[in-house]
Design an enzyme around this catalytic site. Structure first.
Site, PDB file in Angstrom:
ATOM      1  N   PRO A  59       0.812  -1.223   0.000  1.00 22.51           N
ATOM      2  CA  PRO A  59       0.000   0.000   0.000  1.00 22.51           C
ATOM      3  C   PRO A  59       0.847   1.275   0.000  1.00 22.51           C
ATOM      4  O   PRO A  59       0.349   2.351  -0.336  1.00 22.51           O
ATOM      5  CB  PRO A  59      -0.811  -0.094   1.296  1.00 22.51           C
ATOM      6  CG  PRO A  59      -0.720  -1.511   1.735  1.00 22.51           C
ATOM      7  CD  PRO A  59       0.567  -2.054   1.184  1.00 22.51           C
TER       8      PRO A  59
ATOM      9  N   GLU B  49       1.652  -7.849   8.210  1.00 21.43           N
ATOM     10  CA  GLU B  49       1.698  -6.407   8.518  1.00 21.43           C
ATOM     11  C   GLU B  49       2.733  -5.670   7.683  1.00 21.43           C
ATOM     12  O   GLU B  49       2.854  -4.458   7.782  1.00 21.43           O
ATOM     13  CB  GLU B  49       1.983  -6.193  10.001  1.00 21.43           C
ATOM     14  CG  GLU B  49       0.985  -6.855  10.920  1.00 21.43           C
ATOM     15  CD  GLU B  49      -0.441  -6.375  10.679  1.00 21.43           C
ATOM     16  OE1 GLU B  49      -0.664  -5.158  10.688  1.00 21.43           O
ATOM     17  OE2 GLU B  49      -1.314  -7.232  10.470  1.00 21.43           O
TER      18      GLU B  49
ATOM     19  N   ARG C  78      -1.813  -7.456 -21.251  1.00 20.38           N
ATOM     20  CA  ARG C  78      -2.686  -7.096 -22.386  1.00 20.38           C
ATOM     21  C   ARG C  78      -2.060  -6.039 -23.287  1.00 20.38           C
ATOM     22  O   ARG C  78      -2.491  -5.850 -24.423  1.00 20.38           O
ATOM     23  CB  ARG C  78      -4.082  -6.656 -21.902  1.00 20.38           C
ATOM     24  CG  ARG C  78      -4.120  -5.372 -21.148  1.00 20.38           C
ATOM     25  CD  ARG C  78      -5.508  -5.080 -20.619  1.00 20.38           C
ATOM     26  NE  ARG C  78      -6.441  -4.633 -21.642  1.00 20.38           N
ATOM     27  CZ  ARG C  78      -6.432  -3.425 -22.202  1.00 20.38           C
ATOM     28  NH1 ARG C  78      -5.514  -2.537 -21.873  1.00 20.38           N
ATOM     29  NH2 ARG C  78      -7.330  -3.099 -23.106  1.00 20.38           N
TER      30      ARG C  78
ATOM     31  N   ASP D 175      -8.118   2.571 -25.130  1.00 20.42           N
ATOM     32  CA  ASP D 175      -8.520   2.363 -23.736  1.00 20.42           C
ATOM     33  C   ASP D 175      -8.886   3.656 -23.039  1.00 20.42           C
ATOM     34  O   ASP D 175      -8.333   4.704 -23.354  1.00 20.42           O
ATOM     35  CB  ASP D 175      -7.352   1.787 -22.916  1.00 20.42           C
ATOM     36  CG  ASP D 175      -7.088   0.347 -23.232  1.00 20.42           C
ATOM     37  OD1 ASP D 175      -7.990  -0.307 -23.765  1.00 20.42           O
ATOM     38  OD2 ASP D 175      -5.971  -0.113 -22.931  1.00 20.42           O
TER      39      ASP D 175
HETATM   40  N1  ADE Z   1      -1.049  -4.996  -0.366  1.00 16.06           N
HETATM   41  C1  ADE Z   1      -2.072  -4.693   0.448  1.00 16.06           C
HETATM   42  N2  ADE Z   1      -2.813  -3.699  -0.050  1.00 16.06           N
HETATM   43  C2  ADE Z   1      -2.239  -3.336  -1.231  1.00 16.06           C
HETATM   44  C3  ADE Z   1      -2.533  -2.365  -2.219  1.00 16.06           C
HETATM   45  N3  ADE Z   1      -3.563  -1.529  -2.113  1.00 16.06           N
HETATM   46  N4  ADE Z   1      -1.729  -2.296  -3.297  1.00 16.06           N
HETATM   47  C4  ADE Z   1      -0.663  -3.110  -3.414  1.00 16.06           C
HETATM   48  N5  ADE Z   1      -0.333  -4.048  -2.512  1.00 16.06           N
HETATM   49  C5  ADE Z   1      -1.111  -4.162  -1.422  1.00 16.06           C
END
Ligand code: ADE
Length: 246
Positions: free
Chosen positions: A86, A113, A151, A166
Site C-alpha cells: 500500500p 503487517e 494485455r 482504452d
Molecule cells: N497490499 C495490500 N494492499 C495493497 C494495495 N492496495 N496495493 C498493493 N499491494 C497491497
C-alpha cells in the site's frame, strides 16, 4: 516477457492465470509467468517466513532472508523487482505501459503487517500500490499488475489498436459503446453510430469521452491532450452544459 511472482499463497493465482487473455498469452508464448512459493526459499525444518516486529507492536513481518534468496535466484540481467504494497507509487495506465517495456518482472507479494524494511532498502527497484485501500496481501495487486501489463504486450490482444483506445490512454475516460440490437426495451442506440459516417462518429465519441470525463473524473483532465476547441467544450460542460443530441 517473463514474469515471476513470489508469494506464500500460490493457489491464489491458479484460476486467474488459467483463463482468458492471461492464459492465451502464455500458451502463445508471448509471456512466461511463473508462480514461485516463497516458502521454498525459507530455511530450517519449519521454513519460517515471518517473525515479530522489533520494538513490539502487533502483527507479523516478512523476514528478509527468504525474499533476498528468492530474488537472487530468479534475477537475471534486465529484471525489475517490484514490491506490491500500500506504500508504493500509484499504479496507473502510464505505469502499466512503462512496465510492459521490461524484459523480466519479479513481483513480490507482501503479506501480514508488512515486509522487513531492508527489502525496500536493498532488494526492490520499485514499489507499487493498486489503490488507497489495504488488502490482505499483494497477490491480488500482482494479478492486477500482470493483467494490465500483459494485455499491452504486442500480439496479446487480437485488435492491435485496442490499447490506444482504452480509457486513460489519451488521458480521458472511454466513450459509451453500444452493440445490437439498435433498440432494446425502448432504449435506442444514438443515431450517429448507425450512420456509417466515420468522421461524425469519431467526433461524437470524442465529445462523449470529454463529457464523461468532466462528469466523473475531472482530475484526469489536467494531464489530457486537448485542443482549444475541446478546452472550450469542457468549460461549457463544467458550467452544466450538455453535449448536443445526435
Ligand atoms: N497490499 C495490500 N494492499 C495493497 C494495495 N492496495 N496495493 C498493493 N499491494 C497491497
Amino acid at each position: 516477457m517473463r514474469i515471476d511472482v513470489v508469494t506464500l499463497f500460490p493457489g491464489i493465482f491458479s484460476g486467474p492465470l488459467q483463463e482468458s487473455i492471461l492464459h492465451l498469452a502464455q500458451t502463445r508464448g508471448l509471456v512466461e509467468i511463473r508462480v514461485v512459493n516463497l516458502r521454498e526459499f525459507a530455511e530450517g525444518r519449519h521454513r519460517v517466513t515471518d517473525d515479530y516486529p522489533f520494538g513490539g507492536g502487533g502483527g507479523m513481518i516478512l523476514k528478509p532472508e527468504p525474499l533476498f534468496r528468492a530474488v537472487e535466484t530468479l534475477r537475471g540481467p534486465g529484471a525489475r523487482v517490484i514490491l506490491l504494497c500500500p506504500q508504493g507509487r500509484a499504479f496507473t495506465q502510464a505505469v502499466a505501459q512503462e512496465l510492459a517495456k521490461a524484459e523480466h518482472l519479479i513481483l513480490l507479494a507482501g503479506r501480514y503487517e508488512g515486509v522487513d524494511e531492508r527489502v525496500r532498502e536493498a532488494l526492490v527497484d520499485d514499489e507499487v500500490s493498486i489503490g488507497d485501500y489495504v488488502l490482505t496481501g499483494g497477490e491480488l495487486p500482482a494479478l492486477v499488475v500482470m493483467d494490465a501489463v500483459v494485455r499491452l504486450l504486442p500480439g496479446v490482444l487480437g485488435d492491435a489498436t485496442a490499447p490506444a483506445r482504452d480509457s486513460f490512454a489519451g488521458g480521458l475516460l472511454d466513450y459509451p459503446q453500444y452493440t445490437r440490437p439498435a433498440e432494446f426495451r425502448g432504449l435506442r442506440v444514438p443515431e450517429v453510430l448507425l450512420s456509417g459516417d466515420h468522421r461524425r462518429i469519431a467526433a461524437w465519441r470524442r465529445v462523449r469521452a470529454l463529457w464523461r470525463t468532466v462528469e466523473r473524473r475531472p482530475d484526469l483532465l489536467r494531464h489530457a491532450d486537448l485542443t482549444e476547441e475541446e478546452q472550450r467544450l469542457i468549460d461549457e460542460f463544467r458550467r452544466g452544459g450538455r453535449p448536443p443530441e445526435p
